[in-house]
Scaffold this motif. Structure first.
Motif, PDB file in Angstrom:
ATOM      1  N   HIS A   1      -7.414   0.548   4.095  1.00 20.83           N
ATOM      2  CA  HIS A   1      -8.043  -0.183   5.203  1.00 20.83           C
ATOM      3  C   HIS A   1      -9.212   0.589   5.808  1.00 20.83           C
ATOM      4  O   HIS A   1     -10.273   0.002   6.069  1.00 20.83           O
TER       5      HIS A   1
ATOM      6  N   HIS B   1       4.593  -3.406   2.193  1.00 25.86           N
ATOM      7  CA  HIS B   1       3.648  -2.948   3.219  1.00 25.86           C
ATOM      8  C   HIS B   1       3.477  -4.066   4.258  1.00 25.86           C
ATOM      9  O   HIS B   1       2.546  -4.872   4.183  1.00 25.86           O
ATOM     10  N   ASN B   2       4.377  -4.098   5.209  1.00 26.40           N
ATOM     11  CA  ASN B   2       4.385  -5.170   6.202  1.00 26.40           C
ATOM     12  C   ASN B   2       3.164  -5.153   7.110  1.00 26.40           C
ATOM     13  O   ASN B   2       2.889  -6.141   7.801  1.00 26.40           O
ATOM     14  N   ASP B   3       2.440  -4.040   7.134  1.00 30.14           N
ATOM     15  CA  ASP B   3       1.264  -3.939   8.008  1.00 30.14           C
ATOM     16  C   ASP B   3       0.009  -4.519   7.371  1.00 30.14           C
ATOM     17  O   ASP B   3      -0.995  -4.725   8.052  1.00 30.14           O
ATOM     18  N   VAL B   4       0.039  -4.796   6.063  1.00 32.65           N
ATOM     19  CA  VAL B   4      -1.137  -5.323   5.369  1.00 32.65           C
ATOM     20  C   VAL B   4      -1.161  -6.845   5.452  1.00 32.65           C
ATOM     21  O   VAL B   4      -0.183  -7.509   5.105  1.00 32.65           O
ATOM     22  N   ASP B   5      -2.291  -7.388   5.909  1.00 31.76           N
ATOM     23  CA  ASP B   5      -2.433  -8.836   6.096  1.00 31.76           C
ATOM     24  C   ASP B   5      -3.260  -9.507   5.003  1.00 31.76           C
ATOM     25  O   ASP B   5      -3.053 -10.682   4.700  1.00 31.76           O
TER      26      ASP B   5
ATOM     27  N   ARG C   1      -1.655 -13.294   4.190  1.00 24.18           N
ATOM     28  CA  ARG C   1      -0.416 -13.753   4.820  1.00 24.18           C
ATOM     29  C   ARG C   1      -0.687 -15.052   5.582  1.00 24.18           C
ATOM     30  O   ARG C   1      -1.664 -15.161   6.332  1.00 24.18           O
TER      31      ARG C   1
ATOM     32  N   PHE D   1      -6.538  -6.943  12.138  1.00 24.82           N
ATOM     33  CA  PHE D   1      -5.746  -7.186  10.938  1.00 24.82           C
ATOM     34  C   PHE D   1      -6.032  -6.100   9.900  1.00 24.82           C
ATOM     35  O   PHE D   1      -7.136  -5.555   9.847  1.00 24.82           O
ATOM     36  N   LYS D   2      -5.039  -5.819   9.069  1.00 24.66           N
ATOM     37  CA  LYS D   2      -5.143  -4.727   8.115  1.00 24.66           C
ATOM     38  C   LYS D   2      -5.414  -5.239   6.703  1.00 24.66           C
ATOM     39  O   LYS D   2      -4.852  -6.252   6.282  1.00 24.66           O
TER      40      LYS D   2
END
Length: 271
Positions: free
Chosen positions: A140, A111-115, A161, A192-193
């Motif tokens: 989120h 899940h590249n969108d989760v920070d 991250r 940010f997610k």
């Protein structure tokens, strides 16, 4: 992981061993000695560093608090190990389950969108017996909705991250508590997610004086954080305002009533 005066050797040992026993092996374990600690704990940590190539030990001559310890490690990692992708929290009296890092790293990579990523946890007492659990919103949008009323991540379970910190974001160094709550609000406001795993990846130590230790200072900071969230996230509602005042009033009540309210709150949260 930061270690402080008053920490117990057996709990520190369990915490350290739980990280060294992770099924995921490609990590750097940074331990910060925040001021003077018990000689036995100091000896154990130094021995751990000597026996494990992936353990780094930082020693502080005086206690500066968790925020400054974390910020120091973040700065050092960004400069010395720029290829490190994730920052994970650990407390010196908790126990991470063996697949904690593996599960969280896998989720990040999928899940590249989760920070920022947390997980569920169980609460254990002084003897290691399970006495409760904390299940939090997973997605989120749910976390964003809940954030003006409560800190929607279990901080000891969190991974972030390093790209978030590379953009200049840090814990508020002046805060001795609730530093995570303020940071999550700031990051949510910046877009940010967030996410939480349903998996129980940590055993959180809830000791007898847990309710007393929360204290008035922490309660006031949480009160400020809730109104900061309402403003930053455009969520100034009657429900959120009422909740903020209800909690601050509850926190000045006797510890036994706080304990009862905590259990009721956990019951509804977990449902």
């Amino acid at each position: 992981m930061a270690v402080y005066a008053g920490d117990r050797l057996d709990w520190v040992t369990s915490a350290v061993e739980s990280i060294l026993a992770q099924s995921y092996r490609d990590f750097l374990f940074v331990i910060v000695v925040d001021g003077v600690v018990d000689d036995a704990i100091h000896a154990f940590i130094e021995q751990t560093q000597n026996e494990n190539a992936n353990v780094v030990l930082f020693k502080g001559t005086q206690n500066v608090g968790l925020s400054q310890c974390m910020n120091y490690v973040i700065e050092h990692v960004l400069k010395q190990w720029p290829d490190i992708q994730f920052f994970f929290r650990m407390d010196a009296d908790d126990i991470s389950v063996a697949n904690r890092l593996a599960n969280q790293v896998a989720f990040f990579k999928q899940h590249n969108d989760v920070d920022v990523l947390g997980s569920s946890l169980v609460e254990i007492n002084e003897h290691g017996k399970i006495v409760g659990q904390r299940l939090l919103p997973l997605h989120h949008e749910q976390i964003l909705k809940v954030l003006p009323r409560r800190c929607a991540l279990n901080h000891p379970t969190v991974g972030v991250r390093m790209s978030v910190f590379a953009q200049g974001h840090r814990y508020r160094s002046e805060l001795m508590n609730t530093q995570d709550y303020f940071l999550w609000i700031e990051l949510c406001a910046k877009g940010f997610k967030f996410a939480n795993l349903a998996d129980t990846l940590l055993e959180f130590r809830r000791v007898n004086d847990f309710y007393k230790r929360r204290g008035l200072n922490k309660s006031l900071n949480e009160f400020k954080a809730r109104f900061f969230a309402m403003k930053a996230l455009n969520s100034l509602t009657l429900l959120n305002v009422t909740y903020a005042f209800a909690v601050i009033l509850l926190r000045v009540m006797p510890a036994r009533l706080i304990k009862l309210a905590y259990k009721i709150d956990r019951f509804f949260l977990n449902r």
